[in-house]
Design a protein around this motif. Structure first.
Motif, mmCIF file in Angstrom:
data_model
loop_
_atom_site.group_PDB
_atom_site.id
_atom_site.type_symbol
_atom_site.label_atom_id
_atom_site.label_comp_id
_atom_site.label_asym_id
_atom_site.label_seq_id
_atom_site.Cartn_x
_atom_site.Cartn_y
_atom_site.Cartn_z
ATOM 1 N N GLN A 1 0.832 -1.202 0.000
ATOM 2 C CA GLN A 1 0.000 0.000 0.000
ATOM 3 C C GLN A 1 0.866 1.251 0.000
ATOM 4 N N GLU A 2 1.885 1.265 0.832
ATOM 5 C CA GLU A 2 2.745 2.438 0.930
ATOM 6 C C GLU A 2 3.555 2.638 -0.341
ATOM 7 N N MET A 3 3.965 1.525 -0.988
ATOM 8 C CA MET A 3 4.655 1.644 -2.283
ATOM 9 C C MET A 3 3.745 2.279 -3.326
ATOM 10 N N LEU A 4 2.506 1.785 -3.394
ATOM 11 C CA LEU A 4 1.554 2.315 -4.375
ATOM 12 C C LEU A 4 1.278 3.788 -4.108
ATOM 13 N N GLU A 5 1.090 4.148 -2.836
ATOM 14 C CA GLU A 5 0.897 5.562 -2.487
ATOM 15 C C GLU A 5 2.063 6.403 -2.997
ATOM 16 N N GLY A 6 3.275 5.938 -2.707
ATOM 17 C CA GLY A 6 4.458 6.690 -3.096
ATOM 18 C C GLY A 6 4.583 6.859 -4.598
ATOM 19 N N GLU A 7 4.260 5.791 -5.346
ATOM 20 C CA GLU A 7 4.359 5.856 -6.797
ATOM 21 C C GLU A 7 3.348 6.834 -7.392
ATOM 22 N N LEU A 8 2.115 6.781 -6.915
ATOM 23 C CA LEU A 8 1.096 7.688 -7.444
ATOM 24 C C LEU A 8 1.449 9.142 -7.158
ATOM 25 N N VAL A 9 1.942 9.404 -5.953
ATOM 26 C CA VAL A 9 2.268 10.785 -5.577
ATOM 27 C C VAL A 9 3.532 11.259 -6.288
ATOM 28 N N GLU A 10 4.563 10.402 -6.306
ATOM 29 C CA GLU A 10 5.855 10.815 -6.866
ATOM 30 C C GLU A 10 5.765 11.121 -8.354
ATOM 31 N N HIS A 11 4.998 10.322 -9.090
ATOM 32 C CA HIS A 11 4.943 10.509 -10.545
ATOM 33 C C HIS A 11 3.851 11.490 -10.981
ATOM 34 N N GLY A 12 3.115 12.046 -10.018
ATOM 35 C CA GLY A 12 2.088 13.014 -10.371
ATOM 36 C C GLY A 12 1.024 12.440 -11.278
ATOM 37 N N ALA A 13 0.747 11.143 -11.108
ATOM 38 C CA ALA A 13 -0.194 10.473 -11.996
ATOM 39 C C ALA A 13 -1.608 10.984 -11.765
ATOM 40 N N ALA A 14 -2.338 11.173 -12.848
ATOM 41 C CA ALA A 14 -3.762 11.488 -12.734
ATOM 42 C C ALA A 14 -4.527 10.195 -12.566
ATOM 43 N N CYS A 15 -5.511 10.201 -11.677
ATOM 44 C CA CYS A 15 -6.268 8.970 -11.482
ATOM 45 C C CYS A 15 -7.639 9.267 -10.891
ATOM 46 N N LEU A 16 -8.545 8.353 -11.164
ATOM 47 C CA LEU A 16 -9.846 8.302 -10.502
ATOM 48 C C LEU A 16 -9.889 6.960 -9.797
ATOM 49 N N LEU A 17 -10.027 6.966 -8.475
ATOM 50 C CA LEU A 17 -9.934 5.717 -7.728
ATOM 51 C C LEU A 17 -11.106 5.562 -6.776
ATOM 52 N N VAL A 18 -11.486 4.317 -6.588
ATOM 53 C CA VAL A 18 -12.466 3.932 -5.582
ATOM 54 C C VAL A 18 -11.718 3.118 -4.544
ATOM 55 N N SER A 19 -11.857 3.468 -3.272
ATOM 56 C CA SER A 19 -11.156 2.721 -2.236
ATOM 57 C C SER A 19 -11.882 2.844 -0.898
#
Length: 504
Positions: A449-467
């Motif tokens: 979970q923390e890896m995924l968080e870091g990747e999404l934030v670090e790369h500035g990825a645009a996303c629509l997520l349900v969680s």
């Protein structure tokens, strides 16, 4: 009073899962069990329940102790039972005959409506199967309740029901919960056992504070180890100098002194232990291929409906821009997944109400990871998803926690955590600039979970997520969309939204 005590427990499968574990659980304890995927949490629960034997060590239970386990998946024999009958089946026949009413009272407490109680277990969603397994464990009125990933597949409202149910258990009932849900652990536990191959740590705090304490302990151990190794190096250098002097001078005293220094260095090195380093279950890395368009997705008051055409909500006029990480929140059944499906379909074809920029490259993952069904093996999935040489494909899969032996095996044989990491790997290989993610942390351990968080934030990825993962949403989301009153509205802060959803 101790309900159960484990002493010097060890468990070895193809690797050592844990060793030298001593643990005592008392009446009323609320213990969170934390470890990476595949590191022995479920096995430890089964050992404590007496369903599995440890490789070494002892487990002592108080006289008459009643232990119940809520596992992750229902056994095959229960699949044809109705929800109600599967719970009743947990009772001894004579108890079911005279006290069958306990099932109905319990299902009322768990907010299971009448229609759901008559449905076959095999037709239930993963979340409702989890609720059934919890009810089976609770209906026997245990002294010790063991929960294996109890929040997985539950939406926010059902997590709220679960937390209130656990809070309402008899004060003497002890609970051990193996979970990757950080906020759930903070809400319901007061102790945390970090399960490790050696030197597991039992910290008398809920997860977040316990993790901070553990990080400080590990840092202190690392500093001590580095200091000890510097002393070892200095002692050996001193011994080497004295040895040369002793040889040249023929001094027996210097020879003895050299031996003493070498022995001190050996003993110190033998005692020195670096801090625990968790064996990663596999890296999660994403990418962002970029886009020149400001608005990646435009929603023109789209009507989101059920398959039979019933209106769930309207979106209003909204935009998703570069760098937006939007969390979509709402009660179960309000249409979160339907919106994700509609956006995905719209981006693949013509839709006058939902448009994507010409430069948009979509990466999608649904909560059941159905995108993996198109591939017979992990090897085939990676080779078909990216232009990789064979050695590169092997390395990418290994880095994602899928070893050489598992790469040519059927995808169906992968664990939940491996499937989740494979799905993230395939997303990265597709090089999207916009992600649609439906429950992406299902099956991921806390490290993942923390890896995924870091990747999404670090790369500035645009996303629509349900969680339903509250910690994940708080860490990642830059915008919050909430389905409320058949409208999609924007909220400033997810916390009050989560509070309202939890309260039902």
């Amino acid at each position: 009073m101790s309900l159960i005590a484990a002493k010097e427990l060890s468990l070895t499968r193809h690797i050592s899962l844990f060793a030298g574990l001593s643990l005592s659980i008392a009446k009323g304890d609320r213990l969170g069990l934390v470890a990476a995927n595949g590191r022995g949490k479920s096995s430890l629960l089964r050992v404590l329940a007496g369903e599995e034997e440890a490789t070494d060590g002892t487990v002592t239970r108080s006289r008459g102790l009643v232990v119940a386990v809520a596992p992750q998946d229902p056994p095959e024999r229960l699949l044809s039972f109705s929800f109600h009958d599967a719970v009743r089946d947990a009772l001894a026949p004579e108890v079911a005959e005279t006290e069958g009413w306990r099932v109905d009272v319990l299902l009322d407490d768990l907010a299971v409506d009448e229609a759901m109680r008559g449905r076959a277990v095999r037709s239930l969603s993963g979340g409702w199967q989890r609720t059934m397994l919890l009810a089976r464990a609770a209906v026997v009125e245990p002294d010790l309740l063991l929960l294996d990933e109890p929040t997985n597949h539950l939406d926010i409202g059902r997590i709220g029901v679960l937390e209130r149910f656990l809070a309402g258990l008899p004060r003497d009932c002890a609970v051990v919960a193996a979970s990757h849900d950080r906020v759930f652990l903070d809400d319901v536990t007061n102790r945390t056992l970090f399960l490790r191959p050696e030197a597991s740590e039992d910290v008398p705090l809920a997860y977040s504070r316990a993790a901070q304490v553990l990080a400080e302990r590990d840092a202190a151990r690392d500093r001590q180890f580095e200091n000890d190794m510097r002393k070892v190096k200095a002692l050996r250098q001193q011994a080497a100098k004295l040895k040369n002097i002793g040889i040249n001078s023929g001094s027996d005293l210097l020879v003895v002194k050299t031996r003493q220094l070498s022995e001190r260095a050996d003993k110190l090195e033998e005692r020195a232990r670096p801090a625990h380093q968790e064996r990663s279950a596999g890296a999660i890395r994403l990418t962002n291929s970029g886009s020149h368009a400001k608005a990646l997705v435009t929603l023109e008051d789209a009507a989101i409906t059920t398959p039979d055409g019933r209106l769930l909500f309207r979106t209003g006029r909204l935009w998703i821009e570069k760098g937006d990480r939007i969390a979509l929140l709402g009660a179960n059944g309000t249409g979160k997944t339907r919106l994700v499906e509609r956006v995905r379909a719209a981006l693949a074809g013509a839709d006058p109400q939902i448009r994507g920029a010409a430069s948009l490259e979509l990466g999608h993952s649904d909560q059941s990871l159905s995108q993996l069904d198109a591939f017979p093996t992990p090897w085939d999935a990676v080779k078909r998803s990216g232009a990789l040489a064979d050695h590169q494909a092997r390395a990418q899969l290994a880095a994602a926690g899928i070893g050489i032996d598992a790469q040519p095996a059927p995808v169906a044989r992968l664990s939940g955590g491996q499937r989740a990491r494979l799905a993230m790997l395939l997303l990265r290989l597709s090089r999207p600039n916009f992600y649609l993610l439906d429950e992406p942390t299902n099956h991921l351990d806390i490290e993942g979970q923390e890896m995924l968080e870091g990747e999404l934030v670090e790369h500035g990825a645009a996303c629509l997520l349900v969680s339903h993962d509250r910690a994940f949403v708080q860490a990642v989301a830059t915008r919050i969309w909430v389905i409320s009153g058949k409208r999609l509205i924007e909220a400033d802060d997810p916390a009050p939204v989560f509070d309202a959803l939890m309260a039902g």
